[in-house]
Design an enzyme around this catalytic site. Structure first.
Site, PDB file in Angstrom:
ATOM      1  N   ASP A   1       0.853  -1.189   0.000  1.00 21.11           N
ATOM      2  CA  ASP A   1       0.000   0.000   0.000  1.00 21.11           C
ATOM      3  C   ASP A   1       0.890   1.241   0.000  1.00 21.11           C
ATOM      4  O   ASP A   1       2.107   1.145   0.181  1.00 21.11           O
ATOM      5  CB  ASP A   1      -0.885  -0.036   1.249  1.00 21.11           C
TER       6      ASP A   1
ATOM      7  N   GLU B   1       2.668   4.998  -4.012  1.00 18.35           N
ATOM      8  CA  GLU B   1       2.611   5.938  -5.148  1.00 18.35           C
ATOM      9  C   GLU B   1       3.937   6.676  -5.415  1.00 18.35           C
ATOM     10  O   GLU B   1       4.174   6.990  -6.597  1.00 18.35           O
ATOM     11  CB  GLU B   1       1.481   6.958  -4.927  1.00 18.35           C
TER      12      GLU B   1
ATOM     13  N   ASP C   1      -9.002   3.833  -2.114  1.00 13.40           N
ATOM     14  CA  ASP C   1      -9.828   4.224  -0.971  1.00 13.40           C
ATOM     15  C   ASP C   1     -11.173   4.801  -1.411  1.00 13.40           C
ATOM     16  O   ASP C   1     -11.400   6.019  -1.366  1.00 13.40           O
ATOM     17  CB  ASP C   1      -9.066   5.227  -0.104  1.00 13.40           C
TER      18      ASP C   1
END
Length: 797
Positions: free
Chosen positions: A509, A512, A585
């Protein structure tokens, strides 16, 4: 004292459950100079002409020079190269001439194109020149399968056309004359200011402007699709052109976006700069730009964007404008002509979907966070008690010791191996989270070793970059370096990851990368990576390299571990080779249920077959009807996982009353019944690139009613699913394409193809139909399923 304000800011902004997407936190095109410059250019502005066109080393090569040079146009020639490959693929590269000693070598993205692609190269042998009316001199090379690659000399243009007299164009670049290549140069004087500022952040931009932009035209197209990730419609909406209200371009820039809004061109967690067109008259074609810098893409208003091309009235086209902050032109043209041809051609370049293990395509249960071992055992036993199958239980960041990855909170999880083994005894697996931010704690073995070896991304001054994420002060491993990826992979061995077992898999997770106190919640663009590459040049690929390193690490664990399961939030072309992704999300809203379908279909079109959305929505508390409808639809996602934020109410399927539990159980049972069929489809994706979940038009490419339908989708070629996206819906309109009959998946009722039906909405299922004349594998009981799997495994593995 120095860290107290940052810590306080972190606490106030990022532990507040009300924190959500705020428009002002992120740049728009007008606040992004390269995008603003590119959008301001007029058709025909490109001053470049092609010279010295020849065949060399099996490629067409040429120089691009400016007819008239001034301060606004390149003063040095660019080098152009066209290569041809088997199965209708043409590659175009344009870069600064290395013989002219540019100030800095521009970044070319490594490790994305699969090695076997080079074996498909066709060696161009001859070049013919033609004089076209109204077009001037062109040079033509034969590609394959009835197509030609063409370069027009003045003004410069590259296109693919059908071979033969009056062969029609398929794809073109710079037909509108919008190509611009900002060459890296020295400052004119020390007072020249190259810095860019956004909010409280300053980007030093030590090499100045280096953006590239150009137009791409798709001929015979009714719609274009692709370029994930955006929470918007499947068919991309025009962002510019006549009759279109001005809007933002589609942005490709991997970002951690809290509670993203739907129906927006704003970029999310991943970026795949691949676009596919489709039209009734010509079929499909595709265009891919291998570039990891920030990208913005405009889609012009159908065939009315401008008249620069002066096409015959019967030849449709859609024009697009591609803009990137840095990099080189490394572009691929895919001629199709069928939709499945294009995805096969694209995955021949970037690789097909990895064949997942059976457990990973079943149902997953996740929450931020299951509190402790007692909570894990209770959840596990409740699934058995309520006869609800599941295969994987997940643990989020709270399972660690102070958010230090590869560790366990010894108070909450004192016996992690025993816990995993008890689940494994039932045929179940566990997934733990491992993110790229490493806690800057001298007692933490990962940080100590990475710091000592110099394995972190550097800031612009050459020091280890220090940003804020869940652990507080954190540094980020430089996964662009193969040596560091290999080192990282070793950490996943059961020996090094103390408390892990072979039945433990991984969730990446925040890759990015997410940096809470960074510009736009990410890493500064002037941070430095392996080889002195600026972060701006590879930002969109950072999560890809992290995903790669994790998957390759799991594969090294030993026998039977060569097909690891790793879920990643960030992605890039090629990510399909390393595992699954999800849409991030999302929120417990009906519109987020609706938009999950075009998001997943778009991911499939661009190679990422193994994808899904958090069932129930990550943020917020879904009403019971929404949760049930989400399970009923999610059972048909390629990746099927229930997940929720720690501030939401518990929502395991048995918490909503007997009847609602029954409905969710039935939805999950449908998935298990279809597991052989899903596994078959994943094998197809693995061999041909054809996605598991498909737009209707992929199976019915001549049916115009399917082209913009993104509320229904195909699972393989046999099963059509229509979601229910409105609270309290009593009826649903379902279009069943084709001329074959369809059979209701629930009751077997027959329907004629090619018609729209208004159907009663049932409480216990979403509308789904089996296509007449097709075969799908269904799991009816354990013995039959076992026999089917033995047959499949014998044939394929």
């Amino acid at each position: 004292m120095g860290k107290l304000p940052c810590a306080l800011l972190f606490f106030l902004l990022f532990t507040n459950p009300a924190f959500s997407w705020k428009k002002e936190e992120f740049r728009n095109c007008d606040q992004t100079p390269f995008c603003k410059r590119a959008r301001s250019r007029q058709p025909g502005a490109c001053p470049l002409t092609a010279t010295d066109v020849s065949i060399s080393g099996g490629d067409l090569v040429a120089k691009l020079v400016a007819k008239e040079t001034n301060q606004e146009t390149p003063t040095k020639p660019l080098v152009l190269k066209i290569s041809a490959y088997q199965d209708g693929v043409m590659r175009l590269k344009i870069d600064e001439d290395p013989d002219l000693n540019p100030r800095k070598k521009r970044f070319e993205v490594p490790d994305v194109i699969v090695p076997e692609f080079s074996d498909k190269k066709l060696w161009l042998q001859s070049l013919k020149e033609e004089e076209e009316e109204n077009s001037g001199l062109i040079s033509v090379v034969y590609l394959s399968d009835g197509y030609e690659g063409v370069i027009r000399h003045d003004p410069f243009e590259v296109f693919v056309r059908e071979r033969g007299e009056n062969g029609k164009k398929v794809l073109s670049l710079n037909s509108n004359g919008l190509f611009d290549f900002e060459q890296i140069k020295d400052k004119k004087d020390e007072n020249e200011d190259w810095e860019e500022k956004f909010r409280t952040h300053t980007d030093s931009r030590p090499y100045g402007p280096q953006s590239i932009s150009f137009d791409v035209s798709f001929y015979g197209a009714d719609f274009v699709y692709g370029i994930p990730e955006h929470a918007t419609s499947l068919a991309l909406k025009p962002t510019s052109g006549s009759g279109v209200e001005a809007s933002e371009p589609y942005r490709l820039f991997n970002l951690d976006v809290f509670e993203y809004i739907h129906d927006s061109p704003f970029g999310l967690y991943g970026s795949i700069p691949f676009m596919i067109s489709h039209g009734k008259s010509r079929g499909s074609s595709g265009f891919f730009w291998l570039n990891a810098a920030e990208m913005q893409i405009d889609v012009f208003n159908g065939n009315n964007s401008n008249e620069f091309l002066k096409l015959p009235s019967d030849q449709k086209r859609i024009d697009t404008l591609w803009m990137s902050e840095a990099g080189v032109v490394d572009a691929f043209f895919f001629v199709g002509p069928a939709p499945k041809d294009v995805v096969r051609q694209y995955t021949s370049v970037t690789g097909p979907t990895a064949l997942p293990q059976l457990f990973s395509i079943a149902y997953h249960q996740c929450r931020w966070n299951y509190r402790d071992e007692e909570d894990v055992y209770n959840v596990d036993s409740k699934f058995d008690e309520h006869d609800i199958p599941y295969d994987v239980l997940w643990l989020d960041i709270e399972h660690t010791d102070g958010k230090k990855y590869f560790t366990w909170d010894k108070m909450l999880f004192p016996n992690p191996e025993e816990m995993q083994n008890k689940l494994a005894a039932k045929g179940r697996r566990m997934v733990t989270i491992v993110d790229p931010h490493i806690k800057r704690d001298d007692s933490y073995f990962i940080h100590e070793e990475a710091s000592k070896k110099g394995y972190y991304v550097k800031d612009k001054t050459g020091n280890d970059f220090d940003g804020w994420c869940w652990p507080g002060s954190s540094s980020y491993l430089d996964m662009v370096d193969p040596k560091i990826r290999s080192w990282w992979g070793e950490k996943f061995s059961c020996k090094n990851y103390v408390g892990s077992t072979p039945s433990l898999y991984i969730w990446n997770d925040m890759n990015e990368p997410s940096v809470f106190n960074g510009p736009e919640v990410t890493m500064p663009r002037d941070a430095l990576h392996y080889g002195d590459v600026e972060h701006r040049e590879l930002h969109n690929a950072y999560g890809y390299y992290f995903h790669m390193a994790t998957a390759e690490g799991l594969a090294k664990r030993g026998k039977g571990q060569d097909r690891p399961f790793v879920l990643s939030r960030a992605f890039f072309p090629g990510s399909q080779r390393y595992g699954a992704v999800w849409t991030g999300d999302n929120t417990a809203e009906w519109e987020h249920l609706r938009v999950s379908v075009p998001m997943i279909l778009t991911l499939g079109l661009t190679g990422m077959s193994f994808s899904g959305a958090d069932v129930g929505g990550f943020f917020g508390n879904p009403d019971t009807e929404l949760l049930i409808r989400w399970y009923q639809l999610g059972a048909f996602y390629p990746f099927f996982r229930g997940h929720a934020h720690h501030d939401t109410k518990r929502r395991e399927p048995w918490l909503f009353g007997e009847r609602n539990t029954e409905l969710m159980r039935e939805a999950i049972h449908v998935r298990y019944m279809l597991l052989p069929y899903f596994y078959t489809l994943f094998r197809e994706a693995n061999s041909s690139g054809t996605p598991v979940a498909r737009p209707l038009w992929m199976e019915f490419p001549s049916d115009e009613k399917t082209f913009s339908n993104d509320e229904a989708f195909m699972v393989g070629n046999s099963l059509l699913v229509q979601g229910i996206y409105t609270q309290g819906a009593k009826h649903a309109e379902v279009y069943l394409p084709g001329d074959q009959p369809w059979y209701d998946f629930k009751n077997g009722n027959s329907y004629k193809g090619g018609e729209t039906y208004k159907l009663d909405v049932l409480e216990d299922s979403v509308p789904s139909f089996i296509r007449g004349g097709t075969i799908y594998l269904e799991r009816t009981d354990f013995d039959v399923a076992l026999l089917k799997w033995q047959m499949i495994l014998t044939l394929w593995l």
